[in-house]
Design a protein around this motif. Structure first.
Motif, PDB file in Angstrom:
ATOM      1  N   ALA A 135     -19.992 -29.405  23.745  1.00  0.00           N
ATOM      2  CA  ALA A 135     -19.194 -29.104  24.676  1.00  0.00           C
ATOM      3  C   ALA A 135     -18.386 -28.200  24.707  1.00  0.00           C
ATOM      4  O   ALA A 135     -17.775 -27.766  25.612  1.00  0.00           O
ATOM      5  N   SER A 144     -14.119 -28.741  19.869  1.00  0.00           N
ATOM      6  CA  SER A 144     -15.462 -30.377  20.824  1.00  0.00           C
ATOM      7  C   SER A 144     -15.339 -30.904  19.348  1.00  0.00           C
ATOM      8  O   SER A 144     -16.288 -30.187  18.315  1.00  0.00           O
ATOM      9  N   ARG A 164      -8.455 -27.144  24.764  1.00  0.00           N
ATOM     10  CA  ARG A 164      -8.434 -26.353  25.677  1.00  0.00           C
ATOM     11  C   ARG A 164      -7.753 -24.986  25.635  1.00  0.00           C
ATOM     12  O   ARG A 164      -7.178 -24.873  24.246  1.00  0.00           O
ATOM     13  N   ASP A 171     -11.065 -30.333  33.142  1.00  0.00           N
ATOM     14  CA  ASP A 171     -11.045 -31.890  33.693  1.00  0.00           C
ATOM     15  C   ASP A 171     -12.180 -32.724  32.691  1.00  0.00           C
ATOM     16  O   ASP A 171     -13.902 -32.146  32.283  1.00  0.00           O
ATOM     17  N   GLU A 172     -12.266 -33.359  32.709  1.00  0.00           N
ATOM     18  CA  GLU A 172     -13.113 -34.421  32.130  1.00  0.00           C
ATOM     19  C   GLU A 172     -14.498 -34.403  33.172  1.00  0.00           C
ATOM     20  O   GLU A 172     -15.233 -34.464  32.563  1.00  0.00           O
ATOM     21  N   LEU A 175     -15.936 -31.476  31.890  1.00  0.00           N
ATOM     22  CA  LEU A 175     -16.838 -31.435  31.324  1.00  0.00           C
ATOM     23  C   LEU A 175     -18.439 -32.513  31.195  1.00  0.00           C
ATOM     24  O   LEU A 175     -19.685 -32.168  30.780  1.00  0.00           O
ATOM     25  N   ARG A 176     -18.146 -33.835  31.608  1.00  0.00           N
ATOM     26  CA  ARG A 176     -19.229 -34.307  31.191  1.00  0.00           C
ATOM     27  C   ARG A 176     -20.394 -34.315  32.078  1.00  0.00           C
ATOM     28  O   ARG A 176     -21.578 -33.656  31.861  1.00  0.00           O
ATOM     29  N   ARG A 191     -16.127 -40.671  26.318  1.00  0.00           N
ATOM     30  CA  ARG A 191     -15.126 -40.387  26.634  1.00  0.00           C
ATOM     31  C   ARG A 191     -14.678 -39.334  26.734  1.00  0.00           C
ATOM     32  O   ARG A 191     -14.955 -38.702  25.939  1.00  0.00           O
ATOM     33  N   PHE A 192     -13.745 -38.230  27.512  1.00  0.00           N
ATOM     34  CA  PHE A 192     -13.196 -36.849  26.561  1.00  0.00           C
ATOM     35  C   PHE A 192     -11.865 -37.118  26.456  1.00  0.00           C
ATOM     36  O   PHE A 192     -11.334 -37.019  27.586  1.00  0.00           O
ATOM     37  N   ILE A 193     -11.307 -36.899  25.518  1.00  0.00           N
ATOM     38  CA  ILE A 193      -9.547 -36.409  25.687  1.00  0.00           C
ATOM     39  C   ILE A 193      -9.604 -35.059  25.468  1.00  0.00           C
ATOM     40  O   ILE A 193      -9.651 -34.054  24.541  1.00  0.00           O
ATOM     41  N   LEU A 194      -8.547 -35.028  26.566  1.00  0.00           N
ATOM     42  CA  LEU A 194      -8.278 -33.346  25.981  1.00  0.00           C
ATOM     43  C   LEU A 194      -7.313 -32.979  25.568  1.00  0.00           C
ATOM     44  O   LEU A 194      -6.653 -33.655  25.690  1.00  0.00           O
TER      45      LEU A 194
END
Length: 217
Positions: A135, A144, A164, A171-172, A175-176, A191-194
């Protein structure tokens, strides 16, 4: 059991990767224990050793260490996955690193918890450091951190907190897609939390406990 007086029931310790390793007969005395419940005695066909923080095998003399096992019930490796860090060799034998911390008391094994940050998810053991590196290599990402949270269907689920770089748009979905190109499905965080920053503990390291609590909310 009254219904089967000649039968005995044993408590065993093992995992998906290393089947039954120890055993302990379940007796009235065993069930009445108020102190730590033992994992039990090592099965004769199993070679179980403890590894210290320096990566050295240690004698079974009351010192705690990470459980490493070898035997017919231990897997050879994970399919389509780099396995080097899961194993260690000693005198020509391959030992699997379970990640469990344990100690021996009077020849009986007692588990103390986990000795690493491995996450068991979807039937696989995942090293969160590998996912964090993937990530963090995405464009616009500075750092990350991956934590595990309880899931309803697949045991633990992974949540990635992403820091970031200033002025970068991440954005998620991006990243995914980035992680999915480089890793199998089970290594993709749920989940990805920014974040603009990641919280620090008193030691100066990232406060993983705080992030895990946030992920559960």
């Amino acid at each position: 059991m009254p219904q089967a007086p000649r039968c005995s029931i044993h408590w065993t310790y093992g995992s998906t990767e290393a089947r039954e390793l120890t055993y302990s007969p379940i007796t009235p005395e065993f069930l009445s224990k108020e102190e730590d419940v033992p994992a039990g005695c090592i099965l004769p066909i199993v070679d179980l050793e403890l590894l210290n923080g320096a990566g050295e095998f240690i004698p079974q003399l009351g010192k705690s260490g990470k459980v490493c096992v070898s035997g017919p019930g231990v897997m050879k490796g994970y399919l389509n996955q780099e396995n080097t860090h899961f194993f260690i060799e000693r005198q020509g034998r391959q030992y699997f690193r379970t990640g469990d911390l344990a100690e021996f008391r009077d020849g009986v094994l007692y588990l103390l918890g986990r000795g690493d940050h491995q996450i068991k998810t979807r039937g696989y053991r995942v090293n969160p450091n590998e996912v964090e590196s993937l990530a963090a290599a995405a464009p616009g990402v500075a750092q990350s951190i991956v934590v595990a949270v309880p899931g309803a269907r697949f045991g633990n689920l992974m949540v990635a907190f992403v820091n970031r770089r200033p002025g970068e748009l991440v954005d998620e979905a991006t990243l995914r897609h980035h992680v999915a190109r480089l890793a199998p499905r089970y290594m993709i965080p749920e989940r990805f939390i920014l974040n603009e920053y990641l919280p620090s503990a008193a030691t100066g390291k990232v406060d993983r406990s705080s992030l895990k609590a946030r992920a559960i909310r």
